[in-house]
Design an enzyme around this catalytic site. Structure first.
Site, PDB file in Angstrom:
ATOM      1  N   LYS A 195       0.856  -1.192   0.000  1.00 31.57           N
ATOM      2  CA  LYS A 195       0.000   0.000   0.000  1.00 31.57           C
ATOM      3  C   LYS A 195       0.886   1.234   0.000  1.00 31.57           C
ATOM      4  CE  LYS A 195      -4.186   1.474  -0.318  1.00 31.57           C
ATOM      5  NZ  LYS A 195      -4.996   1.097  -1.472  1.00 31.57           N
ATOM      6  N   SER A 390      -8.525  -0.349  -5.146  1.00 31.44           N
ATOM      7  CA  SER A 390      -8.751   0.050  -3.763  1.00 31.44           C
ATOM      8  C   SER A 390     -10.251   0.275  -3.548  1.00 31.44           C
ATOM      9  CB  SER A 390      -7.930   1.301  -3.436  1.00 31.44           C
ATOM     10  OG  SER A 390      -7.580   1.315  -2.076  1.00 31.44           O
TER      11      SER A 390
END
Length: 589
Positions: A195, A390
Site C-alpha cells: 500500500k 482500492s
C-alpha cells in the site's frame, strides 16, 4: 464634503453600470444557449463524407456537458469534449452510416488511460470490419496517439514530423525532504505491504515492495501494448520492442523504415489521397464532419424490448456525501442512484461502469451495500475502465460478474490513514504555539503535536478493522477465503490480465460485453440501454450550478488537461477519514 459626494456618486454609477453589464452578459449567454438549442438536432452529413476524429481533449467515461459548451466566442479555442461513451457510440453509428465513407484519424496526443485507449481502438477495429477505410495522419504522434493510430489501414506523418516510441514508464514524486524542510511530519497508519499511497510523504524513493509491483504491472501493460501494435501493423513483437529499446525512430524517415508508418506526406497530399478514397474529383472540396459534431448514436439493443438495462457510471475519486463535482463519486449520490435502479421494475439488470482509483473507505462501504442489495433484486455486472482499484475494487466486489480490460489497474486491497504533525512548522518555523485545556486524554488529538503511542494504537486498530472488513467483502463477493484475499491483497496493484488469474476478475471484455452478459443473465433478447446518472439539460445545469462548478469550468478551459494537477491538490486537501486509494497514473507519452 463636496468631494465625498462626488466619490459616492461615482461609486453608485459604477455599481449600476457593472450590474447592467452583468445582466447583458447573462442574457447573451442565455440567448446563445437558446440559439444553440433551437438549431439543435443532428448536423447534416453530406454524401461521400469522412468522419474527422481528433482526441486532443480530456476523455472521461461519460460525456459531462457544460452549459457553456456551445457558446463560441470568436477567436477562442474549441474547448468542447465528449466522453468515451459517446466516442464509441458515434464510431459505431458511422459504421452503418452510408454517407460516411471512412475515418480520417488525426491524433497527436490522447489524454486517457490504457483501458480507454483500447476501447477506442476496439471501436475503430469494429468500424473497419464494415469495409470502410481508416487513414491516420498527424504531424507528430505520442505513444498513446500511435497506439490508437496503429489500427488504421494507412498511417502517414509529415515529412518534418515524428513518432515518439520509447516504452512505458511510471514515476512518483516523493516529498519527504520537502516536508522535512517545512517541519511537517506525516504520521502513517496503514495495512498492506504494497500500500504505497503513503510512500511519497515518508520516503525519497520507492520501497522494494512497491518497485516490485510497479515493475510487474508496468510490464504486463507493456506486453499488451506491444502485442496490439504488432498485430495491427503485421510486425514481429520483438521488432516492436527493439524499436523502443534502441530508440530506432529519431527522424521521420525512421518511422517509415521501421514500418510504423506507410509514407511521409504533407497535408495537401493527404487531402488528395482522402478525396481519391471517397471517389470525388480533386477539384472539389472534401466533405468531413468532426466526431464532436457528429451526433448520431448507435442503437444498443432494441427500444421495443421488454426491459431496460441500466448503465450506471461511477468515475473519479470516491468521496463522502453527495457528489461535489462531475468527476467524483459521492457515497450518498451513487447509493441513491443504485437504490432507484433497484426499485425500478422496468430496469431488469444493472451494469456498473467503474473507473476510480478509490478514496473514502466509508463512502466505498455505503456503495458496496447498495450493490449487494441490488444484486438480490436483479443481475449486477461491473465493467472496469482504466482504474478500479482500492475503493474502486471495494464497490465492485459484490457484483455477480466483473469484466475488466487487460490494462485495467485493479486490486490494491488495502487501507491507510495520514495524520500530519505540524508542531515543528508551527513552533520553530512560524513561531506559533498552542496551549490546551481538555476534559479527557484524547480530547485534543490534532495536527499541532505528534500522536501519542496510545492514540496511534487506537487509529491503527481502526485501520486494521477496515482492512479486515474490506477482505471479508471481497471474500464473500468472489467466493474466496479471507486468507486467499490477504495473500493477493496487502495493497498490491494488478492489471486486468493478472486479476483474472487471481480470481479478482471474471473476464476481459468491453462495456458492450458486460451489457450483453447482463442481458443474458436477465434473459432479455430485446432491450433498451439507458445511461445513468441522467444528464441535466443546459438550463437546469446552469441554474443549478454552484459557484465552485463555474470556477472549475473556467479553469478547465484555461488549463486544459493540466487542470488535473489542481484537482489532485484539492483532493489531498479534502481527504478525511481512512482512505482506500491507489496512487498511480501510468504515463504513456
Amino acid at each position: 464634503m463636496k468631494q465625498f459626494f462626488k466619490y459616492v456618486l461615482a461609486t453608485v454609477v459604477g455599481v449600476i453600470i457593472s450590474s447592467i453589464l452583468v445582466v447583458i452578459v447573462f442574457v447573451g449567454i442565455i440567448t446563445a444557449m437558446v440559439s444553440s438549442l433551437g438549431s439543435g438536432g443532428e448536423p447534416t452529413v453530406s454524401a461521400n463524407s469522412v468522419l474527422h476524429v481528433t482526441l486532443d481533449h480530456q476523455i472521461t467515461e461519460k460525456t459531462v456537458p457544460s452549459p457553456f459548451e456551445d457558446i463560441n466566442i470568436p477567436g477562442s479555442p474549441d474547448t468542447r469534449s465528449i466522453g468515451l461513451n459517446d466516442i464509441v457510440s458515434r464510431i459505431k453509428a458511422a459504421k452503418t452510416d452510408s454517407n460516411i465513407k471512412g475515418i480520417y484519424l488525426n491524433v497527436s496526443t490522447v489524454n486517457a488511460g490504457f483501458a480507454t485507449l483500447r476501447a477506442i481502438r476496439n471501436a475503430l477495429i469494429d468500424f473497419k470490419e464494415s469495409g470502410k477505410f481508416i487513414v491516420s495522419y498527424s504531424d507528430v504522434m505520442t505513444q498513446k496517439a500511435y497506439y490508437v493510430s496503429s489500427v488504421a489501414n494507412e498511417i502517414y506523418i509529415s515529412p518534418v514530423g515524428s513518432v515518439d516510441f520509447r516504452g512505458l514508464s511510471s514515476s512518483v514524486m516523493f516529498m519527504k525532504d520537502a516536508l522535512d524542510k517545512l517541519g511537517v511530519e506525516m504520521q502513517v497508519v496503514k495495512v498492506g505491504t504494497y500500500k504505497s499511497a503513503v510512500e511519497p510523504f515518508i520516503l525519497n524513493e520507492m520501497s522494494a515492495a512497491n518497485r516490485l509491483q510497479v515493475n510487474a504491472y508496468l510490464n504486463s501493460l507493456y506486453d499488451s501494448f506491444v502485442s496490439d501494435i504488432a498485430t495491427s501493423r503485421s510486425l514481429d513483437e520483438q521488432a516492436v520492442r527493439q524499436v523502443a529499446n534502441d530508440y530506432l525512430i529519431q527522424f521521420p524517415e525512421d518511422a517509415v523504415k521501421q514500418q510504423f508508418v506507410d509514407s511521409l506526406l504533407y497535408r495537401d497530399q493527404l487531402l488528395a489521397k482522402l478525396k481519391e478514397k471517397v471517389g470525388i474529383d480533386q477539384k472539389k472540396d472534401l466533405s468531413s464532419i468532426s466526431l464532436l459534431e457528429y451526433r448520431k448514436s448507435a442503437d444498443a439493443g432494441s427500444s421495443a424490448g421488454s426491459g431496460r438495462i441500466a448503465v450506471l457510471y461511477a468515475f473519479g475519486d470516491i468521496v463522502d456525501g453527495n457528489t461535489s463535482g462531475a468527476e467524483q463519486i459521492g457515497g450518498e449520490s451513487l447509493s441513491r442512484e443504485l437504490r432507484k435502479l433497484r426499485e425500478d421494475d422496468k430496469v431488469k439488470a444493472i451494469v456498473l461502469r467503474v473507473n476510480s482509483p478509490g478514496g473514502s473507505a466509508l463512502a466505498s462501504d455505503l456503495i458496496w451495500r447498495e450493490v449487494s442489495l441490488a444484486k438480490q433484486a436483479k443481475p449486477v455486472i461491473v465493467s472496469m475502465g482504466d482504474y478500479a482499484a482500492s475503493g474502486g475494487y471495494y464497490i465492485s466486489a459484490a457484483a455477480d460478474s466483473i469484466f475488466a480490460d487487460a490494462g485495467t489497474l485493479t486490486g490494491s486491497i488495502g487501507v491507510f490513514g495520514l495524520i500530519p504533525n505540524l508542531q515543528n512548522l508551527f513552533n520553530n518555523k512560524l513561531g506559533l504555539h498552542f496551549d490546551v485545556v481538555k476534559t479527557g486524554p484524547y480530547a485534543d488529538v490534532n495536527v499541532d503535536r505528534p500522536m501519542t503511542s496510545e492514540e496511534r494504537t487506537i487509529i491503527q486498530g481502526g485501520v486494521n478493522r477496515i482492512y479486515q472488513q474490506f477482505m471479508q467483502r471481497v471474500a464473500d463477493g468472489r467466493g474466496l477465503t479471507v486468507a486467499q484475499v490477504d495473500s493477493i491483497g496487502q495493497g498490491r496493484v494488478w492489471t486486468g490480465t493478472q486479476a483474472i488469474e487471481l480470481g479478482l476478475v471474471d473476464r476481459l471484455g468491453t462495456l458492450d460485453d458486460a451489457i450483453k452478459s447482463a442481458a443474458k443473465m436477465a434473459k432479455l433478447e430485446n432491450y433498451k440501454v439507458s445511461e445513468y446518472p441522467r444528464t441535466k439539460d443546459p438550463f437546469e445545469s446552469i441554474f443549478s450550478s454552484s459557484k465552485e462548478k463555474v470556477k472549475m469550468w473556467l479553469l478547465k478551459d484555461e488549463l486544459g488537461e493540466h487542470v488535473r494537477y489542481v484537482n489532485d491538490l484539492k483532493r489531498v486537501m479534502q481527504n478525511t477519514g481512512i482512505q482506500a486509494r491507489i496512487p498511480y497514473e501510468i504515463e504513456i507519452y
